[in-house]
Design a protein around this motif. Structure first.
Motif, PDB file in Angstrom:
ATOM      1  N   TRP A  14     -23.167 -21.864  -3.933  1.00 41.83           N
ATOM      2  CA  TRP A  14     -24.623 -21.848  -4.003  1.00 41.83           C
ATOM      3  C   TRP A  14     -25.080 -21.657  -5.437  1.00 41.83           C
ATOM      4  N   LEU A  15     -24.437 -20.750  -6.162  1.00 46.09           N
ATOM      5  CA  LEU A  15     -24.808 -20.482  -7.541  1.00 46.09           C
ATOM      6  C   LEU A  15     -24.564 -21.702  -8.421  1.00 46.09           C
ATOM      7  N   VAL A  16     -23.455 -22.394  -8.213  1.00 50.31           N
ATOM      8  CA  VAL A  16     -23.156 -23.599  -8.988  1.00 50.31           C
ATOM      9  C   VAL A  16     -24.173 -24.690  -8.678  1.00 50.31           C
ATOM     10  N   GLN A  17     -24.499 -24.877  -7.413  1.00 53.04           N
ATOM     11  CA  GLN A  17     -25.471 -25.898  -7.030  1.00 53.04           C
ATOM     12  C   GLN A  17     -26.845 -25.581  -7.579  1.00 53.04           C
ATOM     13  N   PHE A  18     -27.223 -24.308  -7.561  1.00 54.38           N
ATOM     14  CA  PHE A  18     -28.521 -23.920  -8.095  1.00 54.38           C
ATOM     15  C   PHE A  18     -28.580 -24.186  -9.592  1.00 54.38           C
ATOM     16  N   ALA A  19     -27.524 -23.814 -10.320  1.00 54.69           N
ATOM     17  CA  ALA A  19     -27.496 -24.040 -11.765  1.00 54.69           C
ATOM     18  C   ALA A  19     -27.513 -25.531 -12.088  1.00 54.69           C
ATOM     19  N   GLU A  20     -26.775 -26.308 -11.315  1.00 54.62           N
ATOM     20  CA  GLU A  20     -26.750 -27.754 -11.518  1.00 54.62           C
ATOM     21  C   GLU A  20     -28.132 -28.361 -11.268  1.00 54.62           C
ATOM     22  N   HIS A  21     -28.761 -27.947 -10.188  1.00 58.34           N
ATOM     23  CA  HIS A  21     -30.101 -28.445  -9.875  1.00 58.34           C
ATOM     24  C   HIS A  21     -31.098 -28.034 -10.951  1.00 58.34           C
ATOM     25  N   LEU A  22     -31.043 -26.792 -11.363  1.00 57.89           N
ATOM     26  CA  LEU A  22     -31.963 -26.304 -12.385  1.00 57.89           C
ATOM     27  C   LEU A  22     -31.804 -27.082 -13.686  1.00 57.89           C
TER      28      LEU A  22
END
Length: 126
Positions: A14-22
């Motif tokens: 989730w943290l990786v996906q959030f950072a990627e999206h951001l």
């Protein structure tokens, strides 16, 4: 468990996906048109020679990635050249919308968020 009975799991993915999206969907989209602005601002001062390699790099990467996308989707490669007008028209509009959303989110986080009143004013059969 949350109020509505849904259990939320927060994992490392989730943290990786959030950072990627951001980064890719918000920050990069908001900052990319600034390269075009730097080029336009450098033209009157004769400093375009210093900025032009970056502009050429950005445009060539756009075309290369668009050609790769056309190959992967089995589309005609000539469609990849549509990316150049998109950089001039679509991306500044998208960047404007992203900046407007960022500023509105900051304003909502700092200020009081609005709350809708329930009026029960809809009439109809149930």
């Amino acid at each position: 468990m949350s109020e509505c009975g849904v259990q939320l799991e927060l994992s490392g993915a989730w943290l990786v996906q959030f950072a990627e999206h951001l980064f890719f969907q918000i920050i990069l989209v908001a900052v990319t048109p600034m390269v075009d602005l730097f080029l336009l601002a450098s033209l009157p001062f004769g400093a375009w020679r210093a900025v032009m390699p970056f502009v050429i790099t950005f445009l060539s990467m756009d075309v290369i990635l668009a050609r790769l996308a056309c190959l992967l989707e089995r589309e005609p490669i000539l469609r990849a050249w549509r990316i150049l007008p998109m950089r001039l028209i679509y991306r500044p509009m998208l960047s404007y919308c992203i900046w407007k959303a960022i500023l509105r989110a900051i304003k909502g986080a700092v200020g009081k968020l609005g709350k809708l009143e329930r009026t029960a004013s809809v009439s109809g059969r149930v």
